[in-house]
Scaffold this motif. Structure first.
Motif, PDB file in Angstrom:
ATOM      1  N   ALA A   1       0.843  -1.199   0.000  1.00  0.00           N
ATOM      2  CA  ALA A   1       0.000   0.000   0.000  1.00  0.00           C
ATOM      3  C   ALA A   1       0.873   1.241   0.000  1.00  0.00           C
ATOM      4  O   ALA A   1       2.024   1.207   0.460  1.00  0.00           O
TER       5      ALA A   1
ATOM      6  N   ASN B   1     -10.110   4.085  -1.665  1.00  0.00           N
ATOM      7  CA  ASN B   1     -10.315   3.791  -0.252  1.00  0.00           C
ATOM      8  C   ASN B   1      -9.729   4.927   0.575  1.00  0.00           C
ATOM      9  O   ASN B   1      -8.541   5.226   0.465  1.00  0.00           O
TER      10      ASN B   1
ATOM     11  N   MET C   1      -0.800   2.077  -6.917  1.00  0.00           N
ATOM     12  CA  MET C   1      -1.785   2.734  -6.053  1.00  0.00           C
ATOM     13  C   MET C   1      -1.482   4.225  -5.956  1.00  0.00           C
ATOM     14  O   MET C   1      -0.404   4.627  -5.513  1.00  0.00           O
TER      15      MET C   1
ATOM     16  N   MET D   1       0.692   3.719   1.883  1.00  0.00           N
ATOM     17  CA  MET D   1       0.986   4.250   3.213  1.00  0.00           C
ATOM     18  C   MET D   1       2.211   3.615   3.867  1.00  0.00           C
ATOM     19  O   MET D   1       2.750   4.151   4.819  1.00  0.00           O
TER      20      MET D   1
ATOM     21  N   ASP E   1      -5.109   8.405   4.953  1.00  0.00           N
ATOM     22  CA  ASP E   1      -4.370   7.507   4.043  1.00  0.00           C
ATOM     23  C   ASP E   1      -5.359   7.075   2.979  1.00  0.00           C
ATOM     24  O   ASP E   1      -6.281   6.320   3.263  1.00  0.00           O
ATOM     25  N   THR E   2      -5.195   7.612   1.787  1.00  0.00           N
ATOM     26  CA  THR E   2      -6.141   7.183   0.753  1.00  0.00           C
ATOM     27  C   THR E   2      -5.411   6.441  -0.358  1.00  0.00           C
ATOM     28  O   THR E   2      -4.251   6.719  -0.647  1.00  0.00           O
TER      29      THR E   2
END
Ligand code: SER
Length: 448
Positions: A46, A204, A93, A48, A227-228
């Motif tokens: 991800a 998200n 992402m 993040m 955190d998207t």
């Protein structure tokens, strides 16, 4: 389905997203390596991940937040990769992140502005989910004009996000695009969260406010964070008016590589389509993993790489592609993605060398292994393949046990995994004993 909004290429979506968040004051970070600087994670999964210490308050960012396009590998859904159009082992992402300086309301407002004013998605096709207890986020979406019947409340399984068993996590709100009634199950209560394909989740927004501890408890983080993550391939499918990630510009180019090598046309036969999709996907994970320094091995991330690489080789054989072939995909990946990820350009030679050596090693034993397994399945009584056979396939023919399981599943056979693990343990034990004997022999020879 022709899109009733402007079409955008993958590269244009990436730039539009990053430019938008830079214009809001977020600092652009390059993707981090797929090998995380974090022992709790096997692979970067991800955007993040690289900001973990900012979430934990151990580091402070002077800008309001950050944005990035992060390369990710996830193999938890490997069985459905290629079978549906939306899961992948490798994906990009797009994310924006903030560590106390951006409110939930601001993050949602930015997201809504980007998708309705930059990407110009029709509002009546946008749907939202919020965590069961999160009244605040529901009222933010409502204040932006989202009708109540486009918002669904979902529980922890769907709307609580964590990168792994420990670390920063929190409730989330997801944005979905309605692909149309004709794609769905037709149930009157069909909504985001339904198992059918109608609603595609593409963004998200996580409100990261806890730090998951080893004992399973959630410690509050010092700040309320954002955190998207937007799946670039999914967004590309939406912006290009196609139903599957594999029909977007970049992925379709990789499918063409397989078409050229196999002489098979995409969309003519379900079985070869599946193999073409699997190789298109796996070739990206494999290329990027090696470019980040991962080598095939029998454990950890090296095993994930070996499994993906050998799975790609197996599907190439199914398509009738003979001999080493993956370098053709590497060429295409460098051409399509090298401008964003210079590491695949810089490490191209290493990638090609490692892939070739693995293809050669597995290529030698693949056919014999397949024959051995076919013979075992023919003689099999019942529906469970014994662990010893799976172990021989692994040990002698280089079949990752998951590949054996996959081939068996096609014939409705399961594999005795416990029996397989017991054989693996015995082998480890033998190896340990042999090392000890060698050490003792060396001692008696040299140490007296
Ligand atoms: N970390 C969240 C996810 O991966 C949002 O970026 O879905």
């Amino acid at each position: 389905m022709a899109a009733d909004y402007p079409t955008m290429k993958t590269a244009e979506i990436r730039s539009a997203y990053l430019n938008f968040f830079e214009s809001k004051g977020c600092k652009l970070y390059p993707s981090s390596s797929l090998v995380p600087d974090d022992p709790s994670l096997l692979l970067a999964n991800a955007g993040m991940n690289q900001f973990k210490e900012f979430y934990q308050g151990k580091k402070v960012m002077k800008e309001i937040g950050a944005c990035s396009c992060q390369k990710c590998v996830r193999t938890n859904d490997i069985d459905i990769i290629g079978a549906d159009g939306r899961h992948a082992s490798f994906f990009e992402m797009l994310g924006n992140f903030a560590f106390g300086g951006v409110t939930k309301e601001q993050a949602c407002t930015w997201a809504y502005e980007l998708i309705t004013e930059v990407f110009k998605l029709p509002k009546d096709r946008l749907y939202f989910t919020v965590f069961t207890e999160d009244d605040e986020t529901e009222s933010v979406w409502r204040s932006l004009g989202v009708p109540a019947d486009h918002i669904t409340r979902l529980g922890e399984d769907d709307n609580f996000w964590a990168a792994g068993p420990t670390g920063p996590c929190g409730p989330c709100s997801e944005i979905y695009f309605d692909l149309g009634e004709e794609v769905g199950c037709g149930c009157p209560d069909c909504a985001p969260g339904c198992d059918c394909d109608r609603f595609l989740e593409f963004w998200n927004l996580v409100f990261t406010q806890y730090d998951g501890q080893e004992d399973g408890t959630l410690a509050p983080l010092p700040t309320k964070n954002i955190d998207t993550g937007m799946g670039l391939e999914r967004m590309a499918a939406i912006m290009q008016g196609v139903q599957s990630n594999y029909e977007t510009d970049v992925m379709r180019d990789l499918i063409s590589v397989g078409e050229r090598l196999s002489g098979k046309s995409y969309k003519e036969n379900a079985e070869s389509d599946l193999s073409l999709r699997i190789i298109a996907d796996h070739s990206r994970s494999v290329t990027f993993m090696i470019a980040d320094g991962i080598l095939p091995s029998n454990e950890g991330r090296g095993y994930v790489l070996r499994r993906l690489l050998r799975r790609a080789v197996m599907h190439a054989h199914k398509l009738g592609i003979e001999g080493a072939f993956l370098s053709n995909y590497v060429d295409a990946i460098v051409r399509l993605m090298g401008h964003v990820y210079p590491e695949v350009v810089d490490n191209r030679e290493l990638v090609e060398r490692v892939i070739l050596s693995e293809e050669e090693r597995f290529g030698v034993t693949l056919r014999q292994g397949q024959a051995y397994l076919a013979d075992a399945l023919e003689k099999l009584e019942g529906t469970v393949l014994d662990g010893a056979t799976a172990f021989t396939l692994h040990d002698t023919y280089g079949f990752p046990v998951e590949i054996t399981e996959e081939i068996c599943a096609d014939a409705n056979i399961t594999v005795d995994k416990e029996g397989f693990e017991a054989c693996m343990d015995q082998q480890r034990e033998r190896a340990r004993a042999a090392t000890k004997d060698d050490a003792e022999a060396a001692w008696s020879t040299y140490g007296g």
